[in-house]
Motif scaffolding. Structure first.
Motif, PDB file in Angstrom:
ATOM      1  N   ALA A  10       1.118  -1.194   0.012  1.00  0.00           N
ATOM      2  CA  ALA A  10       0.080  -0.015  -0.033  1.00  0.00           C
ATOM      3  C   ALA A  10       0.921   1.198   0.166  1.00  0.00           C
ATOM      4  CB  ALA A  10      -0.953   0.119   1.153  1.00  0.00           C
ATOM      5  N   PHE A  11       2.036   1.371   0.617  1.00  0.00           N
ATOM      6  CA  PHE A  11       2.816   2.281   0.640  1.00  0.00           C
ATOM      7  C   PHE A  11       3.518   2.418  -0.583  1.00  0.00           C
ATOM      8  CE2 PHE A  11       7.272   3.930   0.957  1.00  0.00           C
ATOM      9  CZ  PHE A  11       6.972   5.170   1.621  1.00  0.00           C
ATOM     10  N   ALA A  12       4.014   1.650  -1.310  1.00  0.00           N
ATOM     11  CA  ALA A  12       4.345   1.478  -2.711  1.00  0.00           C
ATOM     12  C   ALA A  12       3.360   2.271  -3.699  1.00  0.00           C
ATOM     13  CB  ALA A  12       4.723   0.217  -3.349  1.00  0.00           C
ATOM     14  N   ARG A  13       1.949   1.776  -3.582  1.00  0.00           N
ATOM     15  CA  ARG A  13       0.920   2.247  -4.271  1.00  0.00           C
ATOM     16  C   ARG A  13       1.046   4.016  -4.012  1.00  0.00           C
ATOM     17  NH1 ARG A  13      -3.863   0.585  -6.542  1.00  0.00           N
ATOM     18  NH2 ARG A  13      -3.635  -1.552  -5.614  1.00  0.00           N
ATOM     19  N   TRP A  14       0.934   4.238  -2.637  1.00  0.00           N
ATOM     20  CA  TRP A  14       0.781   5.616  -2.465  1.00  0.00           C
ATOM     21  C   TRP A  14       1.835   6.424  -2.881  1.00  0.00           C
ATOM     22  CZ3 TRP A  14       4.285   8.443   0.694  1.00  0.00           C
ATOM     23  CH2 TRP A  14       3.803   9.597   1.266  1.00  0.00           C
ATOM     24  N   LEU A  15       2.928   6.029  -2.779  1.00  0.00           N
ATOM     25  CA  LEU A  15       4.166   6.627  -3.394  1.00  0.00           C
ATOM     26  C   LEU A  15       4.058   6.925  -4.901  1.00  0.00           C
ATOM     27  CD1 LEU A  15       6.736   7.922  -2.521  1.00  0.00           C
ATOM     28  CD2 LEU A  15       7.918   6.019  -2.557  1.00  0.00           C
ATOM     29  N   ALA A  16       3.973   5.656  -5.507  1.00  0.00           N
ATOM     30  CA  ALA A  16       3.765   5.892  -6.974  1.00  0.00           C
ATOM     31  C   ALA A  16       2.563   7.020  -7.433  1.00  0.00           C
ATOM     32  CB  ALA A  16       3.465   4.588  -7.477  1.00  0.00           C
ATOM     33  N   ALA A  17       1.583   6.998  -6.679  1.00  0.00           N
ATOM     34  CA  ALA A  17       0.511   7.936  -7.095  1.00  0.00           C
ATOM     35  C   ALA A  17       1.150   9.492  -6.796  1.00  0.00           C
ATOM     36  CB  ALA A  17      -0.894   7.416  -6.215  1.00  0.00           C
ATOM     37  N   ARG A  18       1.666   9.761  -5.459  1.00  0.00           N
ATOM     38  CA  ARG A  18       2.112  10.882  -5.100  1.00  0.00           C
ATOM     39  C   ARG A  18       3.009  11.491  -6.055  1.00  0.00           C
ATOM     40  NH1 ARG A  18       1.829  13.643  -0.858  1.00  0.00           N
ATOM     41  NH2 ARG A  18       4.129  14.292  -0.813  1.00  0.00           N
ATOM     42  N   ALA A  19       4.038  10.618  -6.960  1.00  0.00           N
ATOM     43  CA  ALA A  19       4.858  10.972  -7.691  1.00  0.00           C
ATOM     44  C   ALA A  19       4.235  11.330  -8.986  1.00  0.00           C
ATOM     45  CB  ALA A  19       6.009   9.958  -7.999  1.00  0.00           C
ATOM     46  N   GLY A  20       3.176  10.188  -9.355  1.00  0.00           N
ATOM     47  CA  GLY A  20       2.453  10.582 -10.769  1.00  0.00           C
ATOM     48  C   GLY A  20       1.674  12.093 -10.600  1.00  0.00           C
ATOM     49  N   GLN A  21       1.202  12.288  -9.341  1.00  0.00           N
ATOM     50  CA  GLN A  21       0.544  13.649  -9.349  1.00  0.00           C
ATOM     51  C   GLN A  21       1.452  14.710  -9.810  1.00  0.00           C
ATOM     52  OE1 GLN A  21      -1.393  13.297  -5.614  1.00  0.00           O
ATOM     53  NE2 GLN A  21      -2.560  11.928  -5.811  1.00  0.00           N
ATOM     54  N   ALA A  22       2.515  14.550  -8.865  1.00  0.00           N
ATOM     55  CA  ALA A  22       3.542  15.715  -9.379  1.00  0.00           C
ATOM     56  C   ALA A  22       4.001  15.835 -10.715  1.00  0.00           C
ATOM     57  CB  ALA A  22       4.730  15.257  -8.495  1.00  0.00           C
ATOM     58  N   ALA A 113       5.113   5.766 -17.185  1.00  0.00           N
ATOM     59  CA  ALA A 113       4.767   5.393 -15.724  1.00  0.00           C
ATOM     60  C   ALA A 113       5.976   5.756 -14.733  1.00  0.00           C
ATOM     61  CB  ALA A 113       4.698   3.774 -15.906  1.00  0.00           C
ATOM     62  N   VAL A 114       5.527   5.475 -13.239  1.00  0.00           N
ATOM     63  CA  VAL A 114       6.411   5.571 -12.155  1.00  0.00           C
ATOM     64  C   VAL A 114       6.413   4.317 -11.633  1.00  0.00           C
ATOM     65  CG1 VAL A 114       6.620   6.535 -10.046  1.00  0.00           C
ATOM     66  CG2 VAL A 114       5.355   7.922 -11.891  1.00  0.00           C
ATOM     67  N   HIS A 115       7.623   3.715 -11.311  1.00  0.00           N
ATOM     68  CA  HIS A 115       7.878   2.347 -10.749  1.00  0.00           C
ATOM     69  C   HIS A 115       8.503   2.608  -9.238  1.00  0.00           C
ATOM     70  CE1 HIS A 115       8.864   0.715 -15.101  1.00  0.00           C
ATOM     71  NE2 HIS A 115       7.387   1.165 -14.861  1.00  0.00           N
ATOM     72  N   VAL A 116       7.829   1.968  -8.402  1.00  0.00           N
ATOM     73  CA  VAL A 116       8.262   1.633  -7.070  1.00  0.00           C
ATOM     74  C   VAL A 116       8.152   0.150  -6.714  1.00  0.00           C
ATOM     75  CG1 VAL A 116       7.995   2.225  -4.605  1.00  0.00           C
ATOM     76  CG2 VAL A 116       7.347   3.922  -6.555  1.00  0.00           C
ATOM     77  N   ALA A 117       9.196  -0.395  -6.317  1.00  0.00           N
ATOM     78  CA  ALA A 117       9.456  -2.000  -5.839  1.00  0.00           C
ATOM     79  C   ALA A 117      10.241  -1.972  -4.583  1.00  0.00           C
ATOM     80  CB  ALA A 117       9.870  -2.823  -7.081  1.00  0.00           C
TER      81      ALA A 117
END
Length: 276
Positions: A10-22, A113-117
């Motif tokens: 869920a943290f990875a999802r949150w972080l990818a979404a925040r970067a995507g918004q920026a 895309a934004v990748h967070v793994a």
């Protein structure tokens, strides 16, 4: 600001979404008149946001980002700013702040895309990935391991056509030289797309059946998409069928196959014939 989720997926999802918004906000602010400037600014903004949030919320973990200085070198002991050796770390975040800069800088394109793994030394799987998220900001969605998509159903058209109809995601700019011959061999249709994350996401969602790449990538290009794909139940491997491995001393991971499980034997056999 509220604290992010504590569970890694869920943290990875949150972080990818925040970067995507920026990235979306930056795209709207700068426009497309100077693609080079937009690419550079996008890489910088997303990288700094991701690095800042990881330092704040996961300070004990190591990080490998495409935008780190010297990220493409094969290190014996690369030290993060937190002073943790990546190769000795128990947990390593592998991130691509902006996968598909070319597409990001083109008006109207959504295939970036934004990748967070997250890689863990204690993971049960050979690839070691325990969490991941692929943000597709221009498509208004994030695919992540906390709620992985259902295994993609075969389309009515594909089922009716039997084994002959295979849709292969292909690079717009750097498709493997053997891919056309392989597609002819297995009766596949090539579907050009942008970033690696967008192509693997298309396999995850069932828009295509497979993605084959050879000729040069790094761990951050595939870590998050592979985490989501395998959580979904798809096949993911090197093109010779061997396991994908992450957090290696050399971050190069030049080839991969991601596909429906039922297609893996057929595509791996075709790859033996055409990729040598």
């Amino acid at each position: 600001m509220d604290s992010p989720p504590t569970i890694d997926g869920a943290f990875a999802r949150w972080l990818a979404a925040r970067a995507g918004q920026a990235l979306l906000a930056l795209r709207a602010e700068l426009g497309f008149a100077d693609p080079g400037a937009l690419k550079s600014a996008g890489d910088k903004v997303s990288h700094e946001l991701i690095r800042t949030e990881l330092a704040k919320w996961r300070p004990g973990d190591a990080v490998l980002s495409e935008e780190d200085e010297g990220s493409r070198l094969a290190w014996a002991a690369e030290l993060t700013p937190e002073g943790v050796s990546r190769l000795a770390a128990e947990r390593v975040w592998i991130v691509d702040p902006l996968d598909g800069t070319r597409e990001y800088a083109e008006d109207g394109r959504s295939d970036w895309a934004v990748h967070v793994a997250l890689w863990s030394r204690t993971a049960a799987s050979p690839h070691g990935l325990v969490a991941g998220a692929v943000g597709l900001p221009a498509q208004q969605r994030v695919l992540a391991t906390d709620y992985p998509p259902a295994y993609p159903p075969m389309t009515v058209e594909a089922a009716a056509a039997g084994s002959r109809m295979i849709r292969l995601a292909a690079s717009r700019s750097r498709p493997p030289v053997f891919l056309t011959d392989l597609a002819d061999d297995v009766g596949a249709h090539l579907v050009p797309m942008g970033s690696a994350g967008a192509k693997i996401a298309a396999v995850v969602t069932g828009e295509v059946d497979a993605y084959i790449h050879a000729g040069g990538q790094y761990e951050w290009d595939s870590a998050a998409p592979v985490a989501v794909a395998t959580a979904t139940g798809l096949h993911a491997s090197r093109i010779d069928g061997s396991a994908l491995k992450y957090n290696e001393a050399d971050p190069r991971l030049p080839d991969l196959l991601v596909c429906r499980r039922d297609l893996a034997p057929r595509l791996l056999a075709a790859l033996q014939r055409h990729s040598g």
